[in-house]
Write a protein that holds these residues in place. Structure first.
Motif, PDB file in Angstrom:
ATOM      1  N   GLU A  11       0.734  -0.934  -0.132  1.00 11.28           N
ATOM      2  CA  GLU A  11       0.006   0.031  -0.118  1.00 11.28           C
ATOM      3  C   GLU A  11       0.637   1.260  -0.048  1.00 11.28           C
ATOM      4  OE1 GLU A  11      -2.379   2.695  -0.129  1.00 11.28           O
ATOM      5  OE2 GLU A  11      -3.598   1.162   0.487  1.00 11.28           O
ATOM      6  N   ARG A  17      -1.317   2.652   5.347  1.00 10.34           N
ATOM      7  CA  ARG A  17      -0.371   1.599   5.682  1.00 10.34           C
ATOM      8  C   ARG A  17      -0.099   1.337   7.227  1.00 10.34           C
ATOM      9  NH1 ARG A  17       3.360   2.927   2.685  1.00 10.34           N
ATOM     10  NH2 ARG A  17       4.793   4.008   4.191  1.00 10.34           N
ATOM     11  N   ASP A  55      -3.016  -3.196  -2.995  1.00  9.62           N
ATOM     12  CA  ASP A  55      -3.892  -2.120  -3.463  1.00  9.62           C
ATOM     13  C   ASP A  55      -3.490  -2.393  -4.805  1.00  9.62           C
ATOM     14  OD1 ASP A  55      -4.845   0.486  -4.024  1.00  9.62           O
ATOM     15  OD2 ASP A  55      -3.142   1.534  -3.213  1.00  9.62           O
ATOM     16  N   THR A  82      -8.981  -1.336  -3.151  1.00  7.22           N
ATOM     17  CA  THR A  82      -9.032  -0.637  -3.913  1.00  7.22           C
ATOM     18  C   THR A  82      -9.954   0.656  -3.818  1.00  7.22           C
ATOM     19  OG1 THR A  82      -9.808  -0.331  -6.368  1.00  7.22           O
ATOM     20  CG2 THR A  82     -10.800  -2.166  -5.078  1.00  7.22           C
ATOM     21  N   LYS A 104     -12.123   0.859  -0.655  1.00 11.46           N
ATOM     22  CA  LYS A 104     -11.986   2.068   0.332  1.00 11.46           C
ATOM     23  C   LYS A 104     -12.971   2.811   0.155  1.00 11.46           C
ATOM     24  CE  LYS A 104      -7.105   1.991  -0.619  1.00 11.46           C
ATOM     25  NZ  LYS A 104      -5.821   2.621  -1.012  1.00 11.46           N
TER      26      LYS A 104
END
Length: 226
Positions: A11, A17, A55, A82, A104
């Motif tokens: 990420e 992260r 990611d 994503t 996300k």
């Protein structure tokens, strides 16, 4: 390997992260992250994790392509993370070889449940209740962010969950207030110590409602203990 599995975070957003690392470490996983995205596929294979949180949109590289490259030689479980959330995006992630997909912004307990489910399915060694901790008859469900006793259940906020999880990690031991403050808000510039007291008061109210009024003990001048 850690007691619950070795996870690799891929990420590029530092805030996301770090939050992931903190949450997963506190939940008993061994966690590492990639910071260089020039040779992601080879780095993932070299790390040999039990699961990858990947990611889709990384600098200069497509997570779907990375997954495809990995699948040529490894079946390491991959959960795509994503910012896109259409059914077409989900289908692309699964068809490229991903084991699961989460959009996300996501709730950390939901991600935790996805991680546990994929590990349970792929490794066949994760206990069905691996995200649940019980102490003195009080059950803490990390995946659903709930506390319960018998049939009485209450929802927990993110900070309430983290406080209880930290206390559950040290049963019978006094956890200093400042340790809890550091654990909860280590990325904040400033935090009022009173905020911890407010959160503990709210937790106690919920514990009282489920019939566990004396569950958290205050050691004046020291901290808290379950």
């Amino acid at each position: 390997m850690g007691k619950r599995g070795k996870l690799l975070i891929v990420e590029d957003e530092e805030t996301i992260r770090k939050e992931l690392e903190s949450y997963l470490l506190a939940s008993g996983y061994e966690v590492s992250s990639l910071f260089d995205f020039s040779n992601v596929s080879a780095d993932i294979l070299a790390e040999n994790p039990d699961l990858v949180l990947l990611d889709v949109n990384l600098p200069g590289v497509d997570g779907l392509d990375i997954c495809g490259q990995i699948r040529k030689s490894s079946q390491t479980p991959i959960i795509f993370v994503t910012g896109k959330n259409t059914s077409a995006d989900e289908l692309s992630c699964i068809l490229s070889g991903g084991d699961d997909y989460i959009s996300k912004p996501y709730e950390l307990p939901v991600l935790m449940a996805r991680v546990a489910a994929v590990l349970r399915r792929t490794l066949g060694k994760q206990d069905a209740d691996s995200t649940k901790l019980e102490y003195k008859g009080v059950l803490l469900d990390i995946a659903s962010a709930q506390i319960s006793k018998g049939r009485q259940v209450r929802e927990l906020t993110k900070n309430e969950l983290k406080i209880l999880h930290c206390l559950y990690q040290h049963p019978g031991e006094i956890v200093p207030r400042m340790d809890l403050v550091d654990y909860l808000w280590d990325n904040e510039v400033f935090i009022d110590d009173n905020t911890l007291s407010v959160n503990v008061t709210r937790i106690r109210k919920k514990l009282n409602e489920i019939g566990a009024s004396d569950f958290i003990e205050t050691k004046r001048g020291l901290g808290y203990r379950v």
